[in-house]
Design an enzyme around this catalytic site. Structure first.
Site, PDB file in Angstrom:
ATOM      1  N   SER A 188     -24.744 -22.554 -44.347  1.00 36.19           N
ATOM      2  CA  SER A 188     -23.428 -22.603 -45.169  1.00 36.19           C
ATOM      3  C   SER A 188     -22.673 -23.744 -44.862  1.00 36.19           C
ATOM      4  O   SER A 188     -21.847 -24.477 -45.725  1.00 36.19           O
ATOM      5  CB  SER A 188     -22.545 -21.281 -44.898  1.00 36.19           C
ATOM      6  N   ARG A 243     -21.349 -27.380 -47.227  1.00 33.62           N
ATOM      7  CA  ARG A 243     -20.094 -27.754 -47.602  1.00 33.62           C
ATOM      8  C   ARG A 243     -19.765 -29.212 -47.248  1.00 33.62           C
ATOM      9  O   ARG A 243     -19.186 -30.037 -47.708  1.00 33.62           O
ATOM     10  CB  ARG A 243     -19.113 -26.741 -46.899  1.00 33.62           C
ATOM     11  N   SER A 274     -17.240 -13.176 -53.151  1.00 33.68           N
ATOM     12  CA  SER A 274     -18.265 -14.247 -52.786  1.00 33.68           C
ATOM     13  C   SER A 274     -17.516 -15.512 -52.367  1.00 33.68           C
ATOM     14  O   SER A 274     -16.762 -15.945 -52.812  1.00 33.68           O
ATOM     15  CB  SER A 274     -18.937 -14.140 -54.213  1.00 33.68           C
ATOM     16  N   ASP A 308     -25.506 -11.461 -45.188  1.00 35.94           N
ATOM     17  CA  ASP A 308     -26.722 -12.168 -44.689  1.00 35.94           C
ATOM     18  C   ASP A 308     -27.742 -11.386 -43.598  1.00 35.94           C
ATOM     19  O   ASP A 308     -28.781 -11.828 -43.451  1.00 35.94           O
ATOM     20  CB  ASP A 308     -26.780 -13.601 -44.408  1.00 35.94           C
ATOM     21  N   ARG A 355     -32.983  -7.574 -52.294  1.00 32.83           N
ATOM     22  CA  ARG A 355     -33.141  -7.249 -51.070  1.00 32.83           C
ATOM     23  C   ARG A 355     -32.979  -5.662 -50.825  1.00 32.83           C
ATOM     24  O   ARG A 355     -33.240  -5.224 -50.057  1.00 32.83           O
ATOM     25  CB  ARG A 355     -32.207  -7.871 -50.229  1.00 32.83           C
TER      26      ARG A 355
HETATM   27  C1  S3P Z   1     -23.022 -18.022 -48.768  1.00 31.07           C
HETATM   28  C2  S3P Z   1     -22.294 -17.031 -49.062  1.00 31.07           C
HETATM   29  C3  S3P Z   1     -23.148 -15.530 -49.424  1.00 31.07           C
HETATM   30  C4  S3P Z   1     -24.295 -15.602 -48.586  1.00 31.07           C
HETATM   31  C5  S3P Z   1     -25.070 -16.989 -48.767  1.00 31.07           C
HETATM   32  C6  S3P Z   1     -24.297 -18.148 -48.351  1.00 31.07           C
HETATM   33  C7  S3P Z   1     -22.138 -19.524 -48.698  1.00 31.07           C
HETATM   34  O1  S3P Z   1     -23.056 -15.615 -50.796  1.00 31.07           O
HETATM   35  O2  S3P Z   1     -25.133 -14.518 -49.130  1.00 31.07           O
HETATM   36  O3  S3P Z   1     -26.317 -16.962 -47.990  1.00 31.07           O
HETATM   37  O4  S3P Z   1     -22.554 -20.392 -47.983  1.00 31.07           O
HETATM   38  O5  S3P Z   1     -20.989 -19.361 -49.212  1.00 31.07           O
HETATM   39  P1  S3P Z   1     -22.257 -14.967 -51.739  1.00 31.07           P
HETATM   40  O6  S3P Z   1     -21.012 -15.975 -51.790  1.00 31.07           O
HETATM   41  O7  S3P Z   1     -22.965 -14.666 -53.283  1.00 31.07           O
HETATM   42  O8  S3P Z   1     -22.064 -13.511 -51.242  1.00 31.07           O
END
Ligand code: S3P
Length: 450
Positions: free
Chosen positions: A22, A26, A180, A332, A363
């Site tokens: 993640s 970014r 999200s 996750d 899932r």
């Molecule tokens: C993530 C946010 C989550 C997560 C994904 C990574 C991110 O998804 O499940 O593996 O890096 O912002 P959502 O934002 O759709 O919940």
């Protein structure tokens, strides 16, 4: 790749994990729109992160040749962790160039959604596409707010391929109907290129890597007070990203799968140099309620992210209830927690788990089938997942091409009564390249069947 898991070993000792997926997405995107030479160390050679590196290369051009070479080497299977550092020479958001063709986001929802926010505030028009799994995932949740800001965004019935044409944007207040971090991140990344402030309101707090990075880079990030205690707000203003250098912390979500393996096999485990962001560590609270002992020490910060050492020790495990408000913070780790729950005494309930249906695979159904395939009990009631404890007999399971399901299946099988076979285990490379090798090093008895 099929893996035979023999429940003989105790998983424990000391490990490190690849960089955080993640955070890497970014920081790569921020490096691409920064003005100047950024250096990023600790990038994980994970397929998803390679998708973002290649997307950045397509948009930045000459300044991102190293990102292109690295991304390609990850996809061809011969890259190491970019202990690096990887250099990206950006020239600012307005200098991004049109990519030669469609940007391939592979399996990565984070690449597609965050990049949509970056493109929205640029002068570029680009089409993003992905694999079958990514094409099945909802994109309107990000397209809608970006359109409201002024960008031109087309989806195909709410799905990829997604075309984004950048425009002069105006800030908005966005209350996302789904919690999200990808949507929040996309809106904030567009917001730093918009006129006027942009605010994202959440009812349930999600991971905060975008706002931490922007703040650490000197960006105008504030947290306006919510209307009530259940409202969390983050706001940004127009901001030009400066060049930076940083090392990506180890991925706590990857460490979670090693921790789970230790807990179900009775091992004690230490993971060094791992990210300790509290919006990512909630699974440890769930494991604590189940009886596990864990400690996440903090040594230092890297671009606004805490970094430290994770220590877990097994105890007898009991079932627990994960409530709806908690779910986005362990999104996750649900497959892993379900694998651990199968070995606990008593039932575990995951409430409000409907969002799991639109991850890299469904899932909710996948976890139920995986645990049943391994000789356990699991059921879906509305949007709740119920895992019966008491252990697993062993059997067969398949990842359905989903990285976290592959790892969860291996963890679940490690403490079953008899050996199991897990199909599609190679999917782990999407977030945790070297997962099988790391598990072997830590004492798991695994055999790759080919
Ligand atoms: C993530 C946010 C989550 C997560 C994904 C990574 C991110 O998804 O499940 O593996 O890096 O912002 P959502 O934002 O759709 O919940």
């Amino acid at each position: 790749m099929r893996v035979r898991v023999t429940p003989d070993g105790v998983v424990g000792g000391s490990a490190s994990v690849p960089g955080d997926k993640s955070i890497a997405h970014r920081w790569l995107l921020l490096a691409a729109i920064a003005d100047g030479r950024s250096e990023l160390a600790g990038l994980p050679p994970a397929l998803d992160v390679a998708s973002t590196a290649l997307a950045c290369a397509a948009l930045v051009g000459a300044g991102a040749e190293a990102a292109e070479a690295w991304g390609r080497s990850v996809w061809s299977g011969d890259a190491d962790q970019h202990d690096g550092p990887l250099v990206v020479e950006g020239a600012g958001r307005m200098q991004l160039r049109s990519p030669g063709g469609t940007i391939d986001c592979g399996n990565s929802g984070t690449t597609m959604r965050l990049l949509a926010g970056v493109l929205a505030a640029s002068r570029v028009e680009a089409v993003m596409d992905g694999d079958e799994s990514l094409r099945a995932r909802p994109m309107e949740r990000v397209a809608e707010p970006l359109r409201r800001m002024g960008a031109h965004v087309d989806t195909v019935d709410g799905h990829a391929p997604m075309r984004v044409k950048g425009a002069e944007l105006t800030g908005i207040r966005h209350e996302s109907p789904v919690p999200s971090a990808q949507v929040k991140g996309a809106v904030l990344l567009a917001g730093i290129g918009a006129h006027g402030g942009t605010e994202v309101v959440e009812r349930v707090r999600t991971r905060d890597h975008t706002e931490r990075a922007l703040r650490a880079l000197g960006g105008p990030v504030t947290e306006p007070p919510g209307e009530d205690a259940t409202e969390f707000s983050v706001a940004v203003d127009r901001f030009d990203v400066p060049a930076f250098s940083a090392r990506v912390p180890g991925d706590l979500s990857s460490a979670a799968y090693l921790a789970g393996a230790a807990l179900v096999t009775g091992g004690t485990l230490v993971v060094e140099q791992v990210g300790g962001n509290p919006t990512r560590s909630r699974f440890l609270d769930v494991l604590a309620r189940m009886g596990a002992l864990s400690e996440l020490g903090e040594d230092r910060e890297e671009l606004g992210e805490p970094l430290g050492r994770l220590h877990v020790e097994p105890r007898g495990l009991q079932g627990t209830v994960v409530v709806r408000e908690e779910l986005p913070l362990i999104i996750d780790e649900v497959p892993l927690l379900a694998a651990v729950a199968a070995h606990a005494d008593g039932e575990t309930r995951f409430e409000g788990a409907g969002e799991l249906r639109v991850k890299e695979s469904d899932r909710l159904v996948g976890i139920r089938d995986l645990l049943r395939g391994l000789g356990g009990q699991a059921a879906i009631e509305g949007d709740a997942l119920i895992v019966g404890g008491g252990g697993l007999r062993g059997g067969t399971a398949d990842s359905n091409g989903d990285h976290r399901m592959a790892m969860a299946a291996v963890v679940a099988a490690l403490a079953a009564e008899r050996p199991s076979e897990i199909g599609g285990a190679e999917a782990a490379a999407v977030s945790f390249p070297g997962f099988t090798a790391t598990m072997l090093d830590l004492g798991a008895v695994l055999e790759v069947l080919g």
